[in-house]
Design an enzyme around this catalytic site. Structure first.
Site, PDB file in Angstrom:
ATOM      1  N   PHE A 111     -42.707  21.921 -15.369  1.00 26.61           N
ATOM      2  CA  PHE A 111     -42.228  22.128 -14.252  1.00 26.61           C
ATOM      3  C   PHE A 111     -42.766  20.824 -13.139  1.00 26.61           C
ATOM      4  O   PHE A 111     -42.118  20.405 -12.272  1.00 26.61           O
ATOM      5  CB  PHE A 111     -42.894  23.420 -13.639  1.00 26.61           C
ATOM      6  CG  PHE A 111     -44.124  23.309 -13.128  1.00 26.61           C
ATOM      7  CD1 PHE A 111     -44.691  22.932 -11.915  1.00 26.61           C
ATOM      8  CD2 PHE A 111     -45.184  23.324 -14.071  1.00 26.61           C
ATOM      9  CE1 PHE A 111     -45.948  22.791 -11.378  1.00 26.61           C
ATOM     10  CE2 PHE A 111     -46.739  23.324 -13.641  1.00 26.61           C
ATOM     11  CZ  PHE A 111     -46.647  23.065 -12.620  1.00 26.61           C
ATOM     12  N   LYS A 112     -43.766  20.112 -13.801  1.00 22.24           N
ATOM     13  CA  LYS A 112     -44.169  18.788 -13.209  1.00 22.24           C
ATOM     14  C   LYS A 112     -42.989  17.959 -13.120  1.00 22.24           C
ATOM     15  O   LYS A 112     -42.980  17.061 -12.164  1.00 22.24           O
ATOM     16  CB  LYS A 112     -45.082  18.108 -14.066  1.00 22.24           C
ATOM     17  CG  LYS A 112     -46.461  19.231 -14.207  1.00 22.24           C
ATOM     18  CD  LYS A 112     -47.263  19.791 -12.941  1.00 22.24           C
ATOM     19  CE  LYS A 112     -48.472  20.470 -13.032  1.00 22.24           C
ATOM     20  NZ  LYS A 112     -49.457  19.994 -13.755  1.00 22.24           N
ATOM     21  N   ASP A 113     -41.816  17.931 -13.920  1.00 26.97           N
ATOM     22  CA  ASP A 113     -40.887  16.918 -13.645  1.00 26.97           C
ATOM     23  C   ASP A 113     -40.193  16.990 -12.295  1.00 26.97           C
ATOM     24  O   ASP A 113     -39.537  16.242 -11.768  1.00 26.97           O
ATOM     25  CB  ASP A 113     -39.958  17.184 -14.883  1.00 26.97           C
ATOM     26  CG  ASP A 113     -40.516  16.521 -16.315  1.00 26.97           C
ATOM     27  OD1 ASP A 113     -41.206  15.918 -16.296  1.00 26.97           O
ATOM     28  OD2 ASP A 113     -40.097  17.185 -17.372  1.00 26.97           O
TER      29      ASP A 113
END
Length: 464
Positions: A111-113
């Site tokens: 999810f950090k993308d």
């Protein structure tokens, strides 16, 4: 839009200066001076937007013209063109009342993308427009590092150094960082745990002279530009449910696996903006400082545990201060006093009245290792859907805390292939995506250092 510090000594700066400052020069975290409120009419109009169009509308509220519309539109489209799903964050129904929001369709399967693809492009834009030197320093418990590196690798005018705890991230997470061979990337494997890495980061950023001389920029969620993109998928998930027949204005719960409080704070921000969120379910593992704060009103690190959900193996949540600012009525002086007390005494206790407010804002559950694995196995057996261990904590917490008949969205923060060590323990075989499988044949590039400011600072001086 102006941004101010939670500790009151930084005020009136614009969005780009807030991004470049990262951590406030007074040691606080930057927040918008006013949180924009979205009307019901606007929410209804936004329901028809694509993910990229929705992100643009939300970003415009906070960037407030500092980046011209066409430039911002290009930044948004470039950032999400790298995702494998045209929806960017598709919503999957798992069972009655429970949907999973897949946040792992970006380049590094985490999810950090969603925030870091944008932040990487934003930093590149700022470097060009302002002729600024961008030396990024970040810490990771696993996913942030790979996403940040992917966002800026090979980009002119930018260097990035990532600290991660030696031996305390999954093998795939380590390989995603250390197999990158670009000259502008440095990986430091630090003796200690993630809290040690995070402490080093915050203390180096708090050394204002060193920060300015070295042109240090932040990619951790201390940077306000990390949080704003994360608010988007709360709105987007809600709108997808509305298209599937959710009653207009009905509330939706979100269950969020969290260690650093950034992802769930983005949900809190979305709720304050006017999104009809019911329960914000805060899911932790055994490193449960946040769960204890919600349920007991005491913020105090406990014994550190290594778990099957290593990205949540965090005791001191860097975004907690932002929530504390709103909990204390936006009283910056009180926040500064509380954080100083935490530094001296290692604890923050709130009154019963404030604890009641916390429990209106959040509900929380701690999910232990055995329950995490059992949830993965049960969901896989019953519904044919494979969860990663972090997402499993969110699903387990939702099962405990969501009421009958309520609609809940559990945030899926990573692809299960990133945590095969845990999946193998319950005899589930999975196929690795080819991008992940290819990592195992590549050489690694990293340097091991002791967990001290001085050791890291020496490496930075050589690298930058």
């Amino acid at each position: 839009m102006e941004f101010i510090s939670t500790r009151g000594k930084v005020a009136g700066i614009g969005f780009i200066d807030a991004v470049l400052m990262g951590l406030g020069d007074d040691g606080g975290l930057l927040v918008p001076k006013h949180i924009p409120h979205i009307s019901e009419d606007t929410l209804a109009k936004w329901q028809q937007l694509s993910y990229q169009e929705l992100a643009l509308e939300i970003f415009k509220l906070y960037i407030d013209g500092e980046i011209p519309h066409d430039d911002l539109n290009k930044l948004v489209n470039d950032s999400y063109a790298t995702f494998r799903s045209p929806e960017v964050t598709p919503l999957r129904r798992v069972k009655d009342g429970l949907h999973v929001l897949e946040l792992f369709h970006g380049p590094t399967f985490a999810f950090k993308d969603i925030a870091l693809q944008f932040l990487g492009n934003l930093y590149s834009y700022i470097a060009r427009e302002r002729n600024a030197t961008i030396h990024i320093l970040g810490a990771t418990s696993g996913d942030t590092g790979a996403s940040a590196i992917e966002g800026v690798r090979g980009k002119e005018g930018i260097k990035i150094c990532i600290l991660y705890p030696h031996g305390k991230v999954s093998k795939v997470q380590e390989l995603q960082m250390t197999t990158v061979d670009d000259a502008n990337v440095l990986n430091l494997s630090v003796e200690g745990n993630f809290d040690d890495c995070q402490r080093i980061i915050k203390e180096l950023f708090a050394d204002v002279a060193f920060k300015q001389e070295s042109h240090l920029r932040a990619i951790n969620s201390i940077n306000i530009a990390r949080l704003l993109p994360q608010t988007v998928y709360y709105f987007y998930a809600y709108f997808q449910l509305a298209k599937q027949g959710l009653t207009a204005g009905a509330q939706v719960n979100f269950s969020v696996p969290t260690g650093n409080f950034g992802d769930i704070f983005a949900g809190y921000l979305a709720k304050k903006m006017g999104l009809p969120i019911g329960k914000l379910i805060l899911a932790t593992n055994e490193n449960n400082i946040l769960e204890r704060f919600v349920n007991e009103g005491l913020y105090q690190p406990g014994e550190f545990h290594m778990t099957y959900s290593p990205s949540m193996d965090i005791q001191v949540a860097s975004n907690f201060e932002r929530y504390l600012y709103y909990l204390l009525g936006e009283n910056a002086a009180e926040v500064a006093a509380r954080m100083d007390g935490f530094k001296q005494e290692g604890r923050i206790a709130v009154t019963d009245e404030l604890r009641a407010q916390v429990q209106r804002d959040f509900v929380a559950a701690s999910v232990e290792n055995d329950d995490c694995l059992a949830t993965i196995g049960q969901v896989h057996d019953d519904f044919g859907y494979l969860l990663d261990p972090h997402t499993a904590c969110g699903v387990a917490a939702a099962d405990r805390l969501a009421g009958k008949g309520e609609v809940t969205v559990a945030l899926a923060t990573a692809h299960p292939a990133k945590f095969n060590e845990a999946i193998e323990l319950i005899q589930i075989e999975q196929s690795f995506p080819p991008q992940i499988q290819a990592l195992f044949d590549k050489p690694q590039h990293q340097k091991r250092v002791e967990g001290s400011n001085e050791a890291v600072k020496a490496e930075l001086l050589k690298f930058f």
